[in-house]
Scaffold this motif. Structure first.
Motif, PDB file in Angstrom:
ATOM      1  N   LEU A  13       0.827  -1.197   0.000  1.00 60.11           N
ATOM      2  CA  LEU A  13       0.000   0.000   0.000  1.00 60.11           C
ATOM      3  C   LEU A  13       0.866   1.254   0.000  1.00 60.11           C
ATOM      4  N   GLN A  14       0.383   2.288  -0.635  1.00 64.74           N
ATOM      5  CA  GLN A  14       1.110   3.550  -0.757  1.00 64.74           C
ATOM      6  C   GLN A  14       0.889   4.415   0.493  1.00 64.74           C
ATOM      7  N   PRO A  15       1.795   5.386   0.735  1.00 65.44           N
ATOM      8  CA  PRO A  15       1.704   6.196   1.955  1.00 65.44           C
ATOM      9  C   PRO A  15       0.353   6.865   2.178  1.00 65.44           C
ATOM     10  N   ALA A  16      -0.261   7.394   1.127  1.00 64.85           N
ATOM     11  CA  ALA A  16      -1.549   8.071   1.308  1.00 64.85           C
ATOM     12  C   ALA A  16      -2.606   7.127   1.863  1.00 64.85           C
ATOM     13  N   THR A  17      -2.561   5.873   1.422  1.00 66.60           N
ATOM     14  CA  THR A  17      -3.500   4.870   1.907  1.00 66.60           C
ATOM     15  C   THR A  17      -3.173   4.469   3.345  1.00 66.60           C
ATOM     16  N   LEU A  18      -1.880   4.303   3.634  1.00 58.81           N
ATOM     17  CA  LEU A  18      -1.469   3.958   4.985  1.00 58.81           C
ATOM     18  C   LEU A  18      -1.835   5.054   5.974  1.00 58.81           C
ATOM     19  N   CYS A  19      -1.711   6.315   5.563  1.00 55.15           N
ATOM     20  CA  CYS A  19      -2.074   7.428   6.445  1.00 55.15           C
ATOM     21  C   CYS A  19      -3.511   7.275   6.953  1.00 55.15           C
ATOM     22  N   ARG A  64      -1.429   2.454  20.781  1.00 54.38           N
ATOM     23  CA  ARG A  64      -1.057   1.397  19.840  1.00 54.38           C
ATOM     24  C   ARG A  64      -1.522   1.706  18.415  1.00 54.38           C
ATOM     25  N   VAL A  65      -2.643   2.378  18.281  1.00 55.68           N
ATOM     26  CA  VAL A  65      -3.108   2.784  16.950  1.00 55.68           C
ATOM     27  C   VAL A  65      -2.060   3.662  16.278  1.00 55.68           C
ATOM     28  N   ILE A  66      -1.582   4.678  16.999  1.00 57.37           N
ATOM     29  CA  ILE A  66      -0.573   5.588  16.435  1.00 57.37           C
ATOM     30  C   ILE A  66       0.714   4.844  16.143  1.00 57.37           C
ATOM     31  N   ALA A  67       1.126   3.978  17.060  1.00 55.12           N
ATOM     32  CA  ALA A  67       2.365   3.228  16.871  1.00 55.12           C
ATOM     33  C   ALA A  67       2.305   2.385  15.604  1.00 55.12           C
ATOM     34  N   ARG A  68       1.183   1.718  15.374  1.00 58.37           N
ATOM     35  CA  ARG A  68       1.064   0.887  14.163  1.00 58.37           C
ATOM     36  C   ARG A  68       1.082   1.745  12.900  1.00 58.37           C
ATOM     37  N   LYS A  69       0.403   2.869  12.946  1.00 57.25           N
ATOM     38  CA  LYS A  69       0.336   3.725  11.758  1.00 57.25           C
ATOM     39  C   LYS A  69       1.719   4.285  11.418  1.00 57.25           C
ATOM     40  N   LEU A  70       2.449   4.763  12.441  1.00 62.20           N
ATOM     41  CA  LEU A  70       3.769   5.339  12.190  1.00 62.20           C
ATOM     42  C   LEU A  70       4.773   4.275  11.761  1.00 62.20           C
ATOM     43  N   ALA A  71       4.682   3.094  12.352  1.00 64.83           N
ATOM     44  CA  ALA A  71       5.567   2.014  11.935  1.00 64.83           C
ATOM     45  C   ALA A  71       5.336   1.669  10.466  1.00 64.83           C
ATOM     46  N   CYS A 244      -3.931  11.204  21.426  1.00 63.65           N
ATOM     47  CA  CYS A 244      -3.679  10.181  20.401  1.00 63.65           C
ATOM     48  C   CYS A 244      -4.775  10.202  19.334  1.00 63.65           C
ATOM     49  N   GLY A 245      -6.016  10.345  19.773  1.00 60.86           N
ATOM     50  CA  GLY A 245      -7.118  10.421  18.819  1.00 60.86           C
ATOM     51  C   GLY A 245      -6.989  11.620  17.902  1.00 60.86           C
ATOM     52  N   GLN A 246      -6.548  12.745  18.457  1.00 59.42           N
ATOM     53  CA  GLN A 246      -6.351  13.948  17.652  1.00 59.42           C
ATOM     54  C   GLN A 246      -5.194  13.765  16.677  1.00 59.42           C
ATOM     55  N   LEU A 247      -4.124  13.139  17.135  1.00 62.07           N
ATOM     56  CA  LEU A 247      -2.980  12.884  16.260  1.00 62.07           C
ATOM     57  C   LEU A 247      -3.352  11.926  15.139  1.00 62.07           C
ATOM     58  N   GLU A 248      -4.146  10.900  15.447  1.00 56.02           N
ATOM     59  CA  GLU A 248      -4.574   9.977  14.394  1.00 56.02           C
ATOM     60  C   GLU A 248      -5.355  10.710  13.310  1.00 56.02           C
ATOM     61  N   ARG A 249      -6.217  11.626  13.743  1.00 56.49           N
ATOM     62  CA  ARG A 249      -6.986  12.403  12.761  1.00 56.49           C
ATOM     63  C   ARG A 249      -6.064  13.235  11.884  1.00 56.49           C
ATOM     64  N   GLY A 250      -5.048  13.860  12.497  1.00 60.74           N
ATOM     65  CA  GLY A 250      -4.109  14.646  11.711  1.00 60.74           C
ATOM     66  C   GLY A 250      -3.326  13.801  10.723  1.00 60.74           C
ATOM     67  N   LEU A 251      -2.919  12.625  11.153  1.00 64.28           N
ATOM     68  CA  LEU A 251      -2.124  11.757  10.293  1.00 64.28           C
ATOM     69  C   LEU A 251      -2.865  11.318   9.033  1.00 64.28           C
ATOM     70  N   LYS A 252      -4.178  11.264   9.098  1.00 64.50           N
ATOM     71  CA  LYS A 252      -4.941  10.789   7.938  1.00 64.50           C
ATOM     72  C   LYS A 252      -4.759  11.680   6.715  1.00 64.50           C
ATOM     73  N   THR A 253      -4.458  12.944   6.920  1.00 65.66           N
ATOM     74  CA  THR A 253      -4.268  13.859   5.781  1.00 65.66           C
ATOM     75  C   THR A 253      -2.800  14.191   5.544  1.00 65.66           C
ATOM     76  N   LEU A 254      -1.882  13.492   6.206  1.00 66.04           N
ATOM     77  CA  LEU A 254      -0.460  13.828   6.105  1.00 66.04           C
ATOM     78  C   LEU A 254       0.048  13.828   4.667  1.00 66.04           C
ATOM     79  N   SER A 255      -0.231  12.785   3.930  1.00 64.28           N
ATOM     80  CA  SER A 255       0.286  12.685   2.561  1.00 64.28           C
ATOM     81  C   SER A 255      -0.211  13.832   1.691  1.00 64.28           C
ATOM     82  N   LEU A 256      -1.500  14.115   1.777  1.00 62.01           N
ATOM     83  CA  LEU A 256      -2.086  15.201   0.988  1.00 62.01           C
ATOM     84  C   LEU A 256      -1.484  16.547   1.371  1.00 62.01           C
ATOM     85  N   ARG A 257      -1.330  16.772   2.686  1.00 59.75           N
ATOM     86  CA  ARG A 257      -0.771  18.048   3.143  1.00 59.75           C
ATOM     87  C   ARG A 257       0.676  18.226   2.696  1.00 59.75           C
ATOM     88  N   VAL A 258       1.474  17.187   2.852  1.00 56.61           N
ATOM     89  CA  VAL A 258       2.895  17.307   2.534  1.00 56.61           C
ATOM     90  C   VAL A 258       3.113  17.587   1.051  1.00 56.61           C
TER      91      VAL A 258
END
Length: 388
Positions: A13-19, A64-71, A244-258
């Motif tokens: 999977l590509q980064p945008a999907t993983l985000c 753990r949600v954030i840890a899995r996503k960042l890994a 953590c919940g707020q960070l997860e929400r932010g991470l979902k748009t990381l690829s698009l933002r960057v």
């Protein structure tokens, strides 16, 4: 638990999907698309896994949600999320270094990291050396060296260091290698795939991306993360469930933002490079940047950060006062454009001599390019620079 990063599909999977999808906790009771927030600090024991679950142990559900996503994004095996970038950095250093050990650090580090290393780490008997590039870092290695720590691109001059070369040095000598990947983000650069052992982030910045949360992260192999966790539970620098919940929400748009940060910063760097009031622009995407070739080899995009130096340092305050859209403020990596003077902010704890050696002058400004229209940002800079 939803974990698309471990899918058996042949195509990764590509980064945008993983985000968006990696690490998401699908609650079996509701099957909601978003991870629920679990604010509890008391979890039943014994339980199905006979694990002591407690937020300070870095094993609560939202952590753990954030840890899995960042890994997944950094292509590592495991991760830990902290209450700030400095909590992540300091915990890693205390976890892997003992009194009498020697560590080599990149000379032009973020001011907070430099201050911690020189003023705190040394108090515990750790010996330190500095180097500006891979050759100098290699020359500083000693038999008792246990860590090489770098930052690429660097804050605030955006110098890039050859990460593959650093990894080679570490492997040859059996030395752990770590890199602060905050400026690049996992969208633009994946140091673990270049051979580095540990990646760190100030998640306050791009990972969250909205200037409303403090967080940090460490990503590595499972073995290294277990070692860091053993120290982390004693230092207590965890992130709570709501954050953590707020960070997860932010991470979902990381690829698009960057992607947009990259485009905007490149346009603004070219504009500033041609302005008569500007002496120099530091942006790795410019072909005349001293480390452009390194950046082009190891980065997929050149990021949203740049710095520039005015020909007349006495005009810094005039420029700041005339800006209408770009906001003079600390921090970086948010949706809004922020500007600061490193000698007064991020690197104020360095002595005048240390700042001079690092190339940080009174006329240097650091610009975190946001997601506004690039044309509006350029117009704002143009009107502020013209009036100098």
């Amino acid at each position: 638990m939803n974990n698309p990063s471990s899918s058996s599909a042949a195509r990764p999977l590509q980064p945008a999907t993983l985000c968006i999808h990696a690490g998401t906790h699908i609650d079996p009771a509701t099957r909601g698309a978003c991870s629920p927030i679990f604010p509890s600090t008391a979890y039943a024991y014994p339980n199905a896994t006979n694990e002591n679950i407690y937020p300070r142990y870095f094993n609560a559900p939202n952590q753990r949600v954030i840890a899995r996503k960042l890994a997944a994004l950094e292509q590592g095996e495991a991760a830990l999320v902290f209450g700030s970038g400095m909590a992540a950095i300091s915990t890693l250093l205390f976890a892997v270094l003992n009194p009498g050990d020697h560590a080599v650090f990149q000379a032009d580090l973020y001011g907070g990291t430099h201050h911690f290393v020189t003023k705190e780490l040394t108090r515990f008997g750790v010996r330190i050396s500095f180097g500006r590039d891979a050759a100098e870092l290699a020359a500083a290695v000693r038999p008792d060296t246990r860590l090489i720590y770098v930052e690429s691109p660097s804050n605030p001059l955006l110098r890039c260091i050859d990460l593959a070369a650093i990894a080679t040095i570490g492997r040859a000598k059996g030395i752990l290698t770590a890199v602060d990947n905050t400026f690049a983000t996992p969208i633009n650069q994946n140091p673990l795939t270049l051979g580095l052992d540990v990646v760190l982030h100030s998640a306050t910045k791009y990972l969250n991306g909205h200037s409303d949360l403090n967080a940090g992260a460490v990503i590595s192999t499972s073995a290294v993360i277990q070692r860091v966790t053993a120290s982390a539970v004693n230092h207590g620098g965890m992130l709570d469930a709501h954050a953590c919940g707020q960070l997860e929400r932010g991470l979902k748009t990381l690829s698009l933002r960057v992607r947009q940060h990259n485009e905007n910063a490149a346009e603004i760097a070219r504009f500033l490079q041609g302005h008569p009031a500007v002496e120099r622009v530091n942006y790795p995407g410019l072909v005349d940047h001293p480390t452009h070739a390194i950046a082009a080899r190891q980065m997929r995009g050149f990021g949203g950060m740049l710095s520039f130096e005015l020909r007349d340092p006495g005009q810094v305050d005039n420029l700041l006062s005339r800006l209408r859209i770009i906001f003079p403020a600390l921090s970086l990596g948010g949706v809004e454009s922020l500007i600061c003077v490193p000698s007064r902010t991020s690197h104020r704890t360095l002595s005048i001599v240390e700042r001079r050696e690092a190339g940080i002058s009174e006329g240097l400004l650091r610009l975190s390019v946001g997601l506004e229209e690039a044309a509006d940002l350029i117009a704002d800079l143009e009107q502020a620079l013209v009036k100098q």
